[in-house]
Design a protein around this motif. Structure first.
Motif, mmCIF file in Angstrom:
data_model
loop_
_atom_site.group_PDB
_atom_site.id
_atom_site.type_symbol
_atom_site.label_atom_id
_atom_site.label_comp_id
_atom_site.label_asym_id
_atom_site.label_seq_id
_atom_site.Cartn_x
_atom_site.Cartn_y
_atom_site.Cartn_z
ATOM 1 N N LEU A 154 -11.858 3.176 -3.319
ATOM 2 C CA LEU A 154 -11.358 4.493 -3.710
ATOM 3 C C LEU A 154 -9.837 4.435 -3.871
ATOM 4 O O LEU A 154 -9.138 3.979 -2.967
ATOM 5 C CB LEU A 154 -11.735 5.523 -2.636
ATOM 6 N N GLY A 155 -9.340 4.878 -4.998
ATOM 7 C CA GLY A 155 -7.888 4.843 -5.213
ATOM 8 C C GLY A 155 -7.373 3.423 -5.261
ATOM 9 O O GLY A 155 -6.465 3.039 -4.531
ATOM 10 N N SER A 156 -7.932 2.642 -6.177
ATOM 11 C CA SER A 156 -7.707 1.190 -6.186
ATOM 12 C C SER A 156 -6.330 0.775 -6.664
ATOM 13 O O SER A 156 -5.868 -0.313 -6.345
ATOM 14 C CB SER A 156 -8.743 0.524 -7.109
ATOM 15 N N ALA B 283 -10.758 2.644 1.497
ATOM 16 C CA ALA B 283 -9.808 3.727 1.179
ATOM 17 C C ALA B 283 -8.434 3.282 1.652
ATOM 18 O O ALA B 283 -7.936 3.707 2.694
ATOM 19 C CB ALA B 283 -10.236 5.027 1.855
ATOM 20 N N PHE B 284 -7.846 2.395 0.880
ATOM 21 C CA PHE B 284 -6.557 1.824 1.270
ATOM 22 C C PHE B 284 -5.432 2.640 0.664
ATOM 23 O O PHE B 284 -5.301 2.731 -0.570
ATOM 24 C CB PHE B 284 -6.453 0.367 0.801
ATOM 25 N N SER B 285 -4.642 3.224 1.515
ATOM 26 C CA SER B 285 -3.411 3.915 1.100
ATOM 27 C C SER B 285 -3.659 4.936 0.000
ATOM 28 O O SER B 285 -2.849 5.085 -0.907
ATOM 29 C CB SER B 285 -2.364 2.883 0.648
ATOM 30 N N ASN C 94 0.311 -3.546 3.610
ATOM 31 C CA ASN C 94 -0.909 -2.798 3.305
ATOM 32 C C ASN C 94 -1.864 -3.650 2.458
ATOM 33 O O ASN C 94 -3.059 -3.723 2.734
ATOM 34 C CB ASN C 94 -0.558 -1.507 2.561
ATOM 35 N N ARG C 95 -1.349 -4.309 1.433
ATOM 36 C CA ARG C 95 -2.209 -5.120 0.570
ATOM 37 C C ARG C 95 -2.744 -6.327 1.345
ATOM 38 O O ARG C 95 -3.889 -6.748 1.139
ATOM 39 C CB ARG C 95 -1.441 -5.538 -0.678
ATOM 40 N N ALA C 96 -1.941 -6.879 2.257
ATOM 41 C CA ALA C 96 -2.426 -8.003 3.070
ATOM 42 C C ALA C 96 -3.533 -7.527 4.015
ATOM 43 O O ALA C 96 -4.517 -8.243 4.256
ATOM 44 C CB ALA C 96 -1.275 -8.626 3.855
ATOM 45 N N ASP D 269 -11.609 11.148 -9.982
ATOM 46 C CA ASP D 269 -10.878 11.728 -8.845
ATOM 47 C C ASP D 269 -11.671 11.490 -7.561
ATOM 48 O O ASP D 269 -12.839 11.891 -7.461
ATOM 49 C CB ASP D 269 -10.707 13.236 -9.113
ATOM 50 N N VAL D 270 -11.038 10.877 -6.583
ATOM 51 C CA VAL D 270 -11.725 10.551 -5.328
ATOM 52 C C VAL D 270 -12.262 11.797 -4.631
ATOM 53 O O VAL D 270 -13.225 11.722 -3.873
ATOM 54 C CB VAL D 270 -10.771 9.776 -4.377
ATOM 55 N N THR D 271 -11.669 12.951 -4.897
ATOM 56 C CA THR D 271 -12.122 14.160 -4.205
ATOM 57 C C THR D 271 -13.445 14.679 -4.773
ATOM 58 O O THR D 271 -14.058 15.561 -4.182
ATOM 59 C CB THR D 271 -11.066 15.282 -4.272
ATOM 60 N N THR E 236 -12.163 2.476 -8.367
ATOM 61 C CA THR E 236 -12.008 3.835 -8.895
ATOM 62 C C THR E 236 -10.566 4.286 -8.685
ATOM 63 O O THR E 236 -9.929 3.901 -7.706
ATOM 64 C CB THR E 236 -12.939 4.834 -8.176
ATOM 65 N N ASP E 237 -10.090 5.096 -9.584
ATOM 66 C CA ASP E 237 -8.741 5.654 -9.412
ATOM 67 C C ASP E 237 -8.574 6.823 -10.377
ATOM 68 O O ASP E 237 -9.172 6.839 -11.460
ATOM 69 C CB ASP E 237 -7.666 4.598 -9.706
ATOM 70 N N ILE E 238 -7.747 7.755 -9.993
ATOM 71 C CA ILE E 238 -7.494 8.898 -10.875
ATOM 72 C C ILE E 238 -6.532 8.529 -12.010
ATOM 73 O O ILE E 238 -6.469 9.217 -13.023
ATOM 74 C CB ILE E 238 -6.922 10.075 -10.057
HETATM 75 C C1 LIG Z 1 -0.549 3.469 -2.887
HETATM 76 S S1 LIG Z 1 -1.764 3.206 -4.133
HETATM 77 C C2 LIG Z 1 -2.943 2.210 -3.243
HETATM 78 C C3 LIG Z 1 -3.642 1.193 -4.121
HETATM 79 C C4 LIG Z 1 -4.647 0.293 -3.399
HETATM 80 N N1 LIG Z 1 -5.736 1.079 -2.824
HETATM 81 C C5 LIG Z 1 -4.000 -0.517 -2.312
HETATM 82 O O1 LIG Z 1 -3.995 -0.089 -1.145
HETATM 83 O O2 LIG Z 1 -3.470 -1.572 -2.573
HETATM 84 C C6 LIG Z 1 -2.573 4.798 -4.121
HETATM 85 C C7 LIG Z 1 -3.588 4.943 -5.224
HETATM 86 O O3 LIG Z 1 -4.345 6.143 -5.033
HETATM 87 C C8 LIG Z 1 -4.578 6.714 -6.302
HETATM 88 N N2 LIG Z 1 -4.910 8.136 -6.164
HETATM 89 C C9 LIG Z 1 -4.103 9.144 -5.795
HETATM 90 N N3 LIG Z 1 -4.778 10.306 -5.801
HETATM 91 C C10 LIG Z 1 -6.047 10.022 -6.189
HETATM 92 C C11 LIG Z 1 -7.218 10.798 -6.399
HETATM 93 N N4 LIG Z 1 -7.225 12.118 -6.201
HETATM 94 N N5 LIG Z 1 -8.338 10.167 -6.796
HETATM 95 C C12 LIG Z 1 -8.345 8.821 -7.005
HETATM 96 N N6 LIG Z 1 -7.267 8.039 -6.825
HETATM 97 C C13 LIG Z 1 -6.126 8.622 -6.419
HETATM 98 C C14 LIG Z 1 -3.291 6.471 -7.042
HETATM 99 O O4 LIG Z 1 -3.443 6.609 -8.447
HETATM 100 C C15 LIG Z 1 -2.953 5.065 -6.600
HETATM 101 O O5 LIG Z 1 -3.498 4.108 -7.451
#
Ligand SMILES: C[S@@+](CC[C@H](N)C(=O)[O-])C[C@H]1O[C@@H](n2cnc3c(N)ncnc32)[C@H](O)[C@@H]1O
Length: 317
Positions: free
Chosen positions: A130-132, A209-211, A108-110, A182-184, A156-158
């Motif tokens: 989003l959700g970094s 919006a990765f993972s 996923n990171r790659a 919060d991404v939502t 950004t991240d929660i």
């Molecule tokens: C699996 S990690 C993915 C990190 C990065 N995007 C990547 O793909 O390498 C999921 C991320 O989503 C964040 N996350 C989960 N729910 C979230 C929300 N409602 N708003 C923002 N971030 C959120 C988590 O805190 C976590 O850092």
């Protein structure tokens, strides 16, 4: 909703090692470095704060350490340094439940790196991520720093711990910010000083919006459509999404990830992910497993069974 924050100016901490060539790509076994900001650990002096105490505004509290977090477990699995014992414990349980979990997060990171490089080559020079998670181990600012001067990223991240780590790590970098939000809450994301002050939404933006959307149980397609409604044509969406379509997926993973703070995990099928991507024109090869999206020439393929994320990149018409 968490209040948006500005960058903190605490004492510097040693950043986690970066890839390529870092621990994650070399496959070294990471264990037990806690690269969190001083004072982030219950029982230690309070967290660093700027003159207005903005740490409190990102919602950090000792409670956050009593539950594992997706951001920190992911950091652990990647070989980073911003996690605690509770995160390592869940990371180890995930690895025991599904042997290819580490391969899957690396794929996923790659994919993230290949997608960002692709978008940079296509002319996108500003990114809303989003959700970094913890912004180390080959994350967006590292990719753009190698590719294009002046390109920028608003992370950004929660997760307030990931945000604190990010704010410290990026404090000296004028082209990157990290906001706890919060991404939502689309309005809160887009109006946050770290986003609105860094990105120019009158020009194309790469929405990343990765993972993350598997942590958003509701209408992910509607949420993404809302983000896309705020960016101009020519903007891009790059997305990966955890799925249980692969036979290697087990219910146990979903039960374990239900322990994450801030999350109500919701794996989606390929058809559901296609709905999320409906607002953009996908580039070839469309929706694929993350490891199969435009793999680098000469790179050995990842393990056949590291098929946890659907992945795609597209442009807004
Ligand atoms: C699996 S990690 C993915 C990190 C990065 N995007 C990547 O793909 O390498 C999921 C991320 O989503 C964040 N996350 C989960 N729910 C979230 C929300 N409602 N708003 C923002 N971030 C959120 C988590 O805190 C976590 O850092």
């Amino acid at each position: 909703m968490l209040e948006p924050t500005r960058r903190l100016r605490p004492a510097p901490v040693a950043p986690a090692p970066a890839v390529p060539g870092g621990l994650a790509e070399r496959g070294a076994a990471p264990r037990s470095t806690l690269g969190l900001p001083p004072g982030s650990i219950p029982g230690q002096p309070g967290p660093p704060s700027d003159e207005r105490g903005r740490v409190a505004a990102v919602g950090s509290s000792p409670d956050e350490f009593e539950q594992p977090s997706s951001a920190r477990v992911y950091d652990y699995l990647l070989g980073g340094a911003a996690h605690g014992a509770i995160d390592r414990q869940l990371g180890d349980e995930l690895t025991a439940a599904r042997h290819d979990v580490v391969a899957l997060v690396r794929e996923n990171r790659a994919f993230l790196r290949r997608a960002v490089r692709f978008l940079l080559a296509a002319g996108i020079d500003q990114f809303l991520d989003l959700g970094s998670g913890v912004p180390t181990m080959g994350n967006v600012h590292e990719v753009i720093a190698r590719s294009r001067a002046g390109a920028r990223v608003a992370y950004t991240d929660i997760d307030s711990i990931a945000a604190m780590h990010g704010q410290q790590l990026l404090a000296a970098l004028p082209t990157a910010t990290y906001t706890a939000v919060d991404v939502t809450d689309v309005e809160a994301v887009l109006s946050a000083p770290g986003v609105a002050g860094l990105l120019d939404l009158r020009r194309p933006v790469g929405v990343l919006a990765f993972s993350v959307l598997q942590h958003v149980p509701g209408d992910a397609a509607g949420l993404v459509a809302s983000y896309l409604s705020h960016v101009v044509p020519g903007s891009a969406l790059a997305l990966s999404h955890y799925t249980t379509d692969d036979p290697g997926a087990t219910d146990r993973i979903e039960r374990l990830t239900a322990r994450y703070a801030h999350s109500d995990p919701r794996a989606r099928t390929r058809a559901e992910v296609a709905d999320v991507l409906a607002g953009v024109d996908l580039v070839e090869p469309g929706i694929t497993w993350a490891g199969e999206w435009r793999p680098e020439a000469g790179r050995p393929p990842g393990p056949d069974d590291a098929r946890g994320h659907w992945a795609a990149v597209g442009f807004l018409r």
